[in-house]
Design an enzyme around this catalytic site. Structure first.
Site, mmCIF file in Angstrom:
data_model
loop_
_atom_site.group_PDB
_atom_site.id
_atom_site.type_symbol
_atom_site.label_atom_id
_atom_site.label_comp_id
_atom_site.label_asym_id
_atom_site.label_seq_id
_atom_site.Cartn_x
_atom_site.Cartn_y
_atom_site.Cartn_z
ATOM 1 N N GLN A 62 -68.116 -16.759 7.290
ATOM 2 C CA GLN A 62 -67.139 -16.617 6.408
ATOM 3 C C GLN A 62 -66.950 -15.500 5.541
ATOM 4 O O GLN A 62 -65.849 -15.106 4.889
ATOM 5 C CB GLN A 62 -66.850 -18.083 5.714
ATOM 6 N N GLU A 210 -72.279 -30.094 7.933
ATOM 7 C CA GLU A 210 -71.170 -31.086 8.574
ATOM 8 C C GLU A 210 -71.244 -31.029 10.242
ATOM 9 O O GLU A 210 -70.303 -30.540 10.929
ATOM 10 C CB GLU A 210 -69.576 -30.413 8.180
ATOM 11 N N GLU A 404 -70.449 -29.492 -1.205
ATOM 12 C CA GLU A 404 -68.899 -28.859 -0.947
ATOM 13 C C GLU A 404 -68.021 -29.881 -1.579
ATOM 14 O O GLU A 404 -67.869 -30.869 -1.460
ATOM 15 C CB GLU A 404 -68.463 -28.552 0.152
ATOM 16 N N TRP A 447 -66.520 -25.382 -3.532
ATOM 17 C CA TRP A 447 -66.134 -24.654 -2.237
ATOM 18 C C TRP A 447 -64.880 -23.771 -2.547
ATOM 19 O O TRP A 447 -63.804 -24.678 -2.914
ATOM 20 C CB TRP A 447 -66.152 -25.304 -1.013
HETATM 21 C C1 NOJ Z 1 -66.319 -27.311 5.186
HETATM 22 C C2 NOJ Z 1 -66.903 -26.318 5.764
HETATM 23 O O1 NOJ Z 1 -68.421 -26.275 5.621
HETATM 24 C C3 NOJ Z 1 -66.605 -24.966 4.988
HETATM 25 O O2 NOJ Z 1 -67.113 -23.970 5.910
HETATM 26 C C4 NOJ Z 1 -64.991 -24.656 5.119
HETATM 27 O O3 NOJ Z 1 -64.573 -23.621 4.778
HETATM 28 C C5 NOJ Z 1 -64.477 -25.970 4.169
HETATM 29 N N1 NOJ Z 1 -64.907 -27.219 4.578
HETATM 30 C C6 NOJ Z 1 -63.014 -25.929 3.891
HETATM 31 O O4 NOJ Z 1 -62.321 -26.347 5.142
#
Ligand code: NOJ
Length: 519
Positions: A62, A210, A404, A447
């Site tokens: 990302q 996740e 997160e 996050w």
């Molecule tokens: C969880 C994910 O781990 C992350 O990569 C993602 O950007 C965020 N949620 C938001 O969707």
């Protein structure tokens, strides 16, 4: 339809009146003389434990960019994003936030925020281009060594490393990816390398991010890499099972070989929604098919009976034509990394999905909930406290690190009031879970540090505390106002009564790194 609070039957001579639900609603407003805040909405003043771990997170694909730099191998996300029509606007992570070339800037942002921890992930194919330890790409590894050193020397921001945040080396996907159980050994060897090279400095490890999302979106719906959707009834369960085994192997490896000397902690990040308004039974089913899918084998040693029987019965009914695969897996946790990016969310009425088929329940979204920049994410702080309490009650009160939590917007908004509101409300609910419900919360992670590539929706959904200017070739980062909101909460380690005028509530001069003045 008339507009009255009562319905009048005009076909009858005596014009009988019947009250509508709106009348009841209005009666309540009159009785309460307005909308008094319920317990859920009232702020709680108080603070978290003294050693609360405040953090913010990102993930390699990302933010890093540099997709072909210095010997990096391709990952399934490189392939996916370069396939037409897979990612909105044809966005890719080729450059992303260019963090591979900007570690010092990223560290400065963290310092300015005042977090004591930074959660980032390793790009497996940057370190091991073909996914195996046959060839270690030293320049790729050096980037992470540099970042870790920069974090530790800057006021000591401690690294929290995720080993697998969805960007599997393409070479491993080519031989079956997470469906092929040799992946368990590959992952363990990769983990071994990272523990041995970074473990003397890194004390916080997360094996897998996740698994629920990676499993279902990538191998059921096909809307994320590797983009497989033609065996939704079986593949997610096989992939999920190998992810669990990989986690267990890496955990045991760390526990027996590295923990005695390195003295760190290691766990997994599991995401979970809280589904409200439909009663305990449905929430239990949903939780067992989401959080419980992975949490039950780890805490209890096997998939839950509810999940196994539901899938078996529905397979026998041939509703889903599903092969049932319930296997045991024993591994003990020290703490749960909980990534809660969404609470009380549902995917809306159109939920005809693979999971719906096997678990036999659906979800709807209350239209009163505040929207975000992501269709699936509604602002429902009360759900955060509920899910934290649910974990305490169902999994033996484990220590929890929220790995997160955050909210997206779709327009550039430096004064991001939605995000300020979100962090204030959600963290306050976490405080209620800690102080009132006795949940063992050890850490909280926002996050995200900066706007980045939100997977298949590209750069359109922005979760960052920092705005990244994509029209500027330097990809400059600018703090949004939510940086102050989050920094203040960190500095105070919670929420002092504003009337107290406590030192920690005072705004910090720009450019200074906020001193910790916990109340
Ligand atoms: C969880 C994910 O781990 C992350 O990569 C993602 O950007 C965020 N949620 C938001 O969707």
């Amino acid at each position: 339809m008339g507009s009255g609070l009562y319905q009048v039957d005009f076909t009858k001579a005596d014009r009988p009146r019947t009250w509508k639900y709106s009348a009841r609603y209005y009666i309540d407003i009159v009785k309460q003389n307005g909308f008094p805040a319920g317990e859920d909405e009232l702020p709680l003043y108080g603070h978290f434990r003294d050693d609360m771990m405040w953090s913010t997170a990102t993930a390699s694909y990302q933010i890093e960019g540099a997709w072909r730099a210095d010997g990096k191998g391709l990952s399934i996300w490189d392939t996916f994003a370069h396939t037409p029509l897979r990612v909105s606007n044809d966005d890719t992570g080729d450059v992303a936030c260019d963090s591979y070339h900007k570690p010092d800037e990223d560290v400065r942002m963290l310092q300015n925020l005042g977090v004591g921890f930074y959660r980032f992930s390793i790009s497996w194919s940057r370190v091991l281009p073909d996914g195996t330890t046959a060839h270690v790409n030293e320049p790729g590894l050096r980037y992470y060594e540099y970042l870790v050193d920069a974090l530790l020397s800057s006021n000591s921001t401690l690294p929290q490393i995720t080993l697998f945040h969805w960007d599997l080396p393409q070479a491993l996907q080519d031989v079956g990816g997470w469906e092929n159980d040799t992946i368990v050994e590959r992952f363990t060897q990769y983990a071994d390398l990272m523990f041995s090279r970074l473990g003397h400095k890194v004390k916080h490890w997360i094996t897998i991010n996740e698994p629920y999302i990676f499993t279902n979106i990538g191998h059921g719906y096909g809307a994320a890499a590797p983009g497989i959707s033609f065996r939704p009834g079986t593949l997610p369960y096989i992939v999920g099972h190998n992810l669990l085994k990989a986690h267990a192997e890496a955990w045991h490896l760390y526990n027996s070989t590295y923990r005695p000397s390195q003295k760190g902690i290691i766990s997994i990040t599991l995401n979970s929604d809280w589904r409200a308004f439909r009663g305990l039974v449905i929430n239990t089913v949903l939780s067992q098919f989401q959080l419980g899918w992975f949490a039950h084998p780890i805490f209890v040693g096997d998939y839950s009976e509810l999940m196994k029987t539901t899938i078996r019965n529905r397979s026998l009914e041939l509703v889903c034509g599903r092969v049932w695969a319930g296997l045991g897996c024993g591994s003990v946790w020290v703490w749960v990394g909980l990534g809660v990016a969404v609470c009380g969310c549902g995917r809306g009425l159109a939920e005809v999905d693979v999971l719906l088929c096997s678990r036999g329940t659906g979800t709807v979204v209350d239209r009163a909930w505040l929207d975000s920049g992501s269709g699936w994410l509604k602002v429902t702080p009360f759900g955060f406290r509920r899910i934290l309490k649910f974990i305490k009650e169902n999994y033996g009160n484990p220590p929890i690190i929220v790995t997160e939590n955050g909210v997206s917007q779709r327009q550039m908004d430096l004064n991001d009031t939605l995000r300020q509101h979100y962090y204030t409300e959600y963290i306050n609910q976490a405080l209620k879970a800690y102080l009132l419900d006795g949940v063992d919360i050890r850490g909280y992670t926002a996050w995200s540090l900066m706007d980045n590539l939100e997977w298949a929706t590209g750069f359109a959904e922005q979760f960052g505390l920092y705005f990244v200017n994509r029209s500027d070739p330097k990809l400059t980062r600018t703090p949004k106002v939510s940086v102050q909101t989050f920094s203040t909460i960190i500095r105070c380690n919670g929420f002092p009564d504003p009337k107290s005028g406590h030192e920690c509530l005072k705004p910090q001069p720009e450019g200074t790194s906020p001193a910790s003045v916990h109340f």
